[in-house]
Motif scaffolding. Structure first.
Motif, PDB file in Angstrom:
ATOM      1  N   LYS A 147      -7.629  88.498  28.354  1.00 43.13           N
ATOM      2  CA  LYS A 147      -6.340  89.477  28.104  1.00 43.13           C
ATOM      3  C   LYS A 147      -7.094  90.034  26.935  1.00 43.13           C
ATOM      4  O   LYS A 147      -6.364  91.064  26.691  1.00 43.13           O
ATOM      5  CB  LYS A 147      -6.050  87.849  27.363  1.00 43.13           C
ATOM      6  CG  LYS A 147      -5.050  87.218  29.291  1.00 43.13           C
ATOM      7  CD  LYS A 147      -4.058  86.960  28.197  1.00 43.13           C
ATOM      8  CE  LYS A 147      -2.654  86.565  29.727  1.00 43.13           C
ATOM      9  NZ  LYS A 147      -4.359  85.168  30.647  1.00 43.13           N
ATOM     10  N   ASN A 190      -7.296  79.771  28.661  1.00 43.08           N
ATOM     11  CA  ASN A 190      -5.774  79.860  28.813  1.00 43.08           C
ATOM     12  C   ASN A 190      -5.810  79.427  30.584  1.00 43.08           C
ATOM     13  O   ASN A 190      -5.809  79.923  31.334  1.00 43.08           O
ATOM     14  CB  ASN A 190      -6.175  81.809  29.517  1.00 43.08           C
ATOM     15  CG  ASN A 190      -6.688  82.777  28.850  1.00 43.08           C
ATOM     16  OD1 ASN A 190      -4.843  82.816  27.917  1.00 43.08           O
ATOM     17  ND2 ASN A 190      -6.957  83.759  28.276  1.00 43.08           N
ATOM     18  N   HIS A 223      -1.432  80.532  27.124  1.00 38.55           N
ATOM     19  CA  HIS A 223      -0.926  81.788  26.586  1.00 38.55           C
ATOM     20  C   HIS A 223       0.935  82.142  27.480  1.00 38.55           C
ATOM     21  O   HIS A 223       1.074  81.935  28.690  1.00 38.55           O
ATOM     22  CB  HIS A 223      -1.672  82.867  27.662  1.00 38.55           C
ATOM     23  CG  HIS A 223      -0.791  84.332  26.929  1.00 38.55           C
ATOM     24  ND1 HIS A 223      -0.179  85.120  26.713  1.00 38.55           N
ATOM     25  CD2 HIS A 223      -2.357  84.820  25.620  1.00 38.55           C
ATOM     26  CE1 HIS A 223       0.026  86.144  26.429  1.00 38.55           C
ATOM     27  NE2 HIS A 223      -1.599  86.195  25.651  1.00 38.55           N
ATOM     28  N   ASN A 225       2.093  84.294  28.173  1.00 38.79           N
ATOM     29  CA  ASN A 225       1.937  84.809  29.656  1.00 38.79           C
ATOM     30  C   ASN A 225       2.340  84.685  31.241  1.00 38.79           C
ATOM     31  O   ASN A 225       2.774  85.064  32.028  1.00 38.79           O
ATOM     32  CB  ASN A 225       1.455  86.602  29.581  1.00 38.79           C
ATOM     33  CG  ASN A 225       1.970  87.788  28.905  1.00 38.79           C
ATOM     34  OD1 ASN A 225       3.479  87.469  28.049  1.00 38.79           O
ATOM     35  ND2 ASN A 225       1.997  88.902  28.952  1.00 38.79           N
ATOM     36  N   ASP A 226       1.731  83.413  30.956  1.00 34.29           N
ATOM     37  CA  ASP A 226       0.657  82.562  32.092  1.00 34.29           C
ATOM     38  C   ASP A 226       2.313  81.353  32.298  1.00 34.29           C
ATOM     39  O   ASP A 226       1.880  80.694  33.294  1.00 34.29           O
ATOM     40  CB  ASP A 226      -0.917  82.059  32.129  1.00 34.29           C
ATOM     41  CG  ASP A 226      -1.245  83.349  32.079  1.00 34.29           C
ATOM     42  OD1 ASP A 226      -1.360  84.287  33.067  1.00 34.29           O
ATOM     43  OD2 ASP A 226      -2.280  83.405  31.161  1.00 34.29           O
ATOM     44  N   THR A 228       4.539  80.468  33.618  1.00 33.10           N
ATOM     45  CA  THR A 228       4.718  81.210  35.434  1.00 33.10           C
ATOM     46  C   THR A 228       6.259  79.569  36.114  1.00 33.10           C
ATOM     47  O   THR A 228       6.287  78.250  34.778  1.00 33.10           O
ATOM     48  CB  THR A 228       4.309  81.117  36.416  1.00 33.10           C
ATOM     49  OG1 THR A 228       3.423  79.427  36.601  1.00 33.10           O
ATOM     50  CG2 THR A 228       3.352  82.094  36.735  1.00 33.10           C
ATOM     51  N   ARG A 262      -0.912  91.529  22.711  1.00 32.43           N
ATOM     52  CA  ARG A 262      -0.504  90.077  23.397  1.00 32.43           C
ATOM     53  C   ARG A 262       0.729  90.206  24.572  1.00 32.43           C
ATOM     54  O   ARG A 262       0.362  88.979  25.190  1.00 32.43           O
ATOM     55  CB  ARG A 262       0.107  88.943  22.437  1.00 32.43           C
ATOM     56  CG  ARG A 262      -0.696  88.487  21.242  1.00 32.43           C
ATOM     57  CD  ARG A 262      -1.400  87.361  21.375  1.00 32.43           C
ATOM     58  NE  ARG A 262      -0.723  86.405  21.142  1.00 32.43           N
ATOM     59  CZ  ARG A 262      -1.329  85.569  22.049  1.00 32.43           C
ATOM     60  NH1 ARG A 262      -2.897  85.746  22.854  1.00 32.43           N
ATOM     61  NH2 ARG A 262      -0.910  84.353  22.472  1.00 32.43           N
ATOM     62  N   ASN A 263       0.853  91.423  24.851  1.00 35.36           N
ATOM     63  CA  ASN A 263       1.853  92.016  26.118  1.00 35.36           C
ATOM     64  C   ASN A 263       2.467  91.283  26.132  1.00 35.36           C
ATOM     65  O   ASN A 263       3.235  90.539  27.918  1.00 35.36           O
ATOM     66  CB  ASN A 263       0.545  91.616  27.290  1.00 35.36           C
ATOM     67  CG  ASN A 263      -0.438  92.909  27.230  1.00 35.36           C
ATOM     68  OD1 ASN A 263       0.512  94.189  27.069  1.00 35.36           O
ATOM     69  ND2 ASN A 263      -1.441  92.677  27.285  1.00 35.36           N
ATOM     70  N   HIS A 264       3.795  90.646  25.289  1.00 38.85           N
ATOM     71  CA  HIS A 264       5.107  90.095  25.342  1.00 38.85           C
ATOM     72  C   HIS A 264       5.797  89.747  24.204  1.00 38.85           C
ATOM     73  O   HIS A 264       5.140  90.590  23.222  1.00 38.85           O
ATOM     74  CB  HIS A 264       4.612  88.420  26.085  1.00 38.85           C
ATOM     75  CG  HIS A 264       4.088  87.390  24.818  1.00 38.85           C
ATOM     76  ND1 HIS A 264       5.232  87.183  24.042  1.00 38.85           N
ATOM     77  CD2 HIS A 264       2.820  87.064  25.099  1.00 38.85           C
ATOM     78  CE1 HIS A 264       4.289  86.578  22.700  1.00 38.85           C
ATOM     79  NE2 HIS A 264       2.820  86.250  23.541  1.00 38.85           N
ATOM     80  N   HIS A 268      10.802  87.237  24.806  1.00 36.35           N
ATOM     81  CA  HIS A 268       9.908  86.616  25.910  1.00 36.35           C
ATOM     82  C   HIS A 268      10.033  85.637  25.643  1.00 36.35           C
ATOM     83  O   HIS A 268       9.814  84.253  26.468  1.00 36.35           O
ATOM     84  CB  HIS A 268       9.161  87.329  26.615  1.00 36.35           C
ATOM     85  CG  HIS A 268       8.087  86.921  27.761  1.00 36.35           C
ATOM     86  ND1 HIS A 268       8.664  87.166  29.257  1.00 36.35           N
ATOM     87  CD2 HIS A 268       7.046  85.888  28.266  1.00 36.35           C
ATOM     88  CE1 HIS A 268       8.129  86.085  29.901  1.00 36.35           C
ATOM     89  NE2 HIS A 268       6.884  85.461  28.977  1.00 36.35           N
ATOM     90  N   TYR A 269       8.984  84.974  25.088  1.00 31.58           N
ATOM     91  CA  TYR A 269       8.987  83.526  24.362  1.00 31.58           C
ATOM     92  C   TYR A 269       9.508  83.220  23.911  1.00 31.58           C
ATOM     93  O   TYR A 269       9.316  81.962  24.345  1.00 31.58           O
ATOM     94  CB  TYR A 269       7.510  83.897  22.496  1.00 31.58           C
ATOM     95  CG  TYR A 269       7.123  82.593  22.760  1.00 31.58           C
ATOM     96  CD1 TYR A 269       6.402  82.422  22.249  1.00 31.58           C
ATOM     97  CD2 TYR A 269       7.619  81.268  21.577  1.00 31.58           C
ATOM     98  CE1 TYR A 269       5.024  81.245  22.490  1.00 31.58           C
ATOM     99  CE2 TYR A 269       7.573  80.033  21.431  1.00 31.58           C
ATOM    100  CZ  TYR A 269       6.067  80.143  21.720  1.00 31.58           C
ATOM    101  OH  TYR A 269       5.298  78.713  20.920  1.00 31.58           O
TER     102      TYR A 269
END
Ligand code: SAM
Ligand code: SF4
Length: 430
Positions: A147, A190, A223, A225-226, A228, A262-264, A268-269
């Motif tokens: 990442k 991660n 993380h 972003n993972d 899901t 961090r790409n979010h 989103h968090y």
């Protein structure tokens, strides 16, 4: 992860006829396993080696090995600066240790083992029984990171993402359970990026759930972003997955998250948190924060405080940004020291107040505690479902038992309680 690695290193070294000793005054070999995540790591190594040199001035020199991420990142400097050190071994080269030690024993050759051989490492380790006998055991399922957050050394010290095979993880879990483990914490830099032949972390949790004798499952570190939907769903369906998640956020400002790569966003968090609460209403969260990242304004910092309060994290790990050599953020201008320190202090005061208020709500409540060890005569240590430390006095051995406790009092580290499950057991609050 270093704790898991150290325990596997000890398993490996049995091959070379070495074993762990508590007697540090009279050893044949020192192995220092290191972490490089924040500054002063290398200085600490030189300091520790200095102490060994002093202790062994009039004795036979022990073999001195530096393992872990400091060895990976600064191995050459370490070998160059201190001739007393025999070898540096990066985290993906532990499997070479028996060979390295043999080489040193035979010709005292010095060496640098810092290649990324993750597959070979686990292939070798899989051949050796995991002899860890802890009630609560760690199991590394994933290593490395792709990442590249701008502040972080992990992608450079632990290498690219690698997931161990489903089969070997089930085998090692069975071994740990046979050794006495009742709780397994799945580990990875991660961990929720785990993917081995399309088997994901949610699949692994579902599979582990079926193992008899295992009572609790945790995983760390994730993380955002993972996170899901399949993983979020498992929090609702699993009976063994604990209702606590450590989900690092780093900053409450979407602008800072972007500059950290961090790409979010914050939204989103917070959506993930909402989804998890919907699936598991009693879930609680802990997190990591970096305070005073380069470019953080007063407004950004206030956004961090806002999210700290709104989520109500029951535990947080917070540090001022530490510039790490070789990372992109190392080139950015630092925020003045007095401002950084003030922000960290304010953040930690608020975080501590949230933690204490939460702990106060537990007094006179029942919590389920898995006891891990006896800390002194009739005093036992365990953790509740939210990872809070609990101490109870009991005349009966509680190690390995997962029982209800009534919390009587707390300090900022520990909860103290009484056993309530079996009234015939004589016990009293610490
Ligand atoms: N992979 C996890 C994630 O992305 O959230 C975190 C793993 S990192 C090894 C553990 C924590 O160390 C991070 O969450 C971060 O808060 C902290 N950290 C890493 N690099 C740092 C730095 N340069 N300065 C301060 N804290 C740092
Ligand atoms: Fe480091 Fe975590 Fe970012 Fe990877 S995702 S670079 S381990 S902070």
């Amino acid at each position: 992860m270093n704790e898991y690695d150290s325990s596997r290193i000890l398993d490996l070294l049995k091959k070379s006829d070495y074993e762990k000793t508590e007697n540090s005054e009279n050893v044949d070999c020192y192995l220092i396993n290191t972490c490089h995540i924040r500054e002063k790591a290398t200085e600490k190594v030189f300091h520790d080696v200095g102490r060994i040199k002093k202790n062994y001035r009039n004795k036979k020199k022990p073999i001195v090995l530096i393992a872990g991420c400091v060895a990976q990142a600064e191995g050459e400097i370490i070998l160059k600066n201190d001739k007393y050190i025999d070898a540096v071994i990066g985290p993906q080269s532990y499997q070479e240790l028996p060979k390295i030690i043999k080489g040193i024993e035979e010709k005292r050759s010095r060496s640098n083992f810092t290649e990324f051989e993750t597959i070979e490492k686990f292939d070798q380790l899989n051949l050796i029984k995991n002899s860890n006998t802890k009630i609560s055991s760690f199991l590394t399922i994933q290593e490395g990171c792709d990442k590249f957050c701008k502040f972080c050394v992990v992608p450079y010290t632990r290498g690219p993402e690698y997931s161990r095979s489903f089969k070997e993880l089930i085998e090692e879990s069975k071994q740990l359970i046979q050794n006495g483990a009742k709780e397994i914490t799945l580990l990875g830099q991660n961990v929720n990026a785990y993917n081995s032949s399309n088997k994901k972390l949610s699949d692994l949790i579902i599979q582990l759930e079926n193992l008899k004798g295992l009572e609790r499952i945790r995983y760390t570190t994730s993380h955002p972003n993972d996170m899901t939907d399949d993983l979020i769903d498992v929090h609702g369906t699993s009976k063994k997955l604990m209702p606590h998640l450590h989900l690092p956020l780093q900053s409450g400002s979407s602008k800072i998250l972007k500059s950290m790569n961090r790409n979010h966003s914050i939204d989103h968090y917070l959506k993930i948190i909402q989804k998890l609460k919907k699936r598991k209403p009693n879930i609680k969260f802990s997190s990591d924060f970096i305070i005073a990242y380069p470019g953080e304004t007063e407004e950004d910092f206030n956004d961090t405080l806002k999210v700290l309060k709104s989520v109500g994290f029951i535990n947080t790990y917070s540090f001022v940004f530490s510039a790490r050599p070789g990372t992109p953020a190392d080139l950015l201008s630092l925020i003045e020291d007095n401002i950084s320190k003030k922000r960290l202090q304010l953040f930690q005061e608020i975080a501590e107040k949230i933690k204490i208020d939460y702990r106060q709500t537990l007094i006179e409540k029942k919590v389920k505690v898995l006891f891990e060890n006896r800390i002194s005569e009739n005093k036992y240590f365990g953790r509740d479902e939210y990872l809070n430390s609990v101490i109870v006095q009991s005349v009966n051995n509680l190690v390995g038992r997962n029982i209800e406790i009534k919390i009587k009092r707390c300090n900022h580290q520990t909860l103290f309680g009484d056993i309530i499950e079996n009234p015939s057991e004589k016990n009293f609050a610490a």
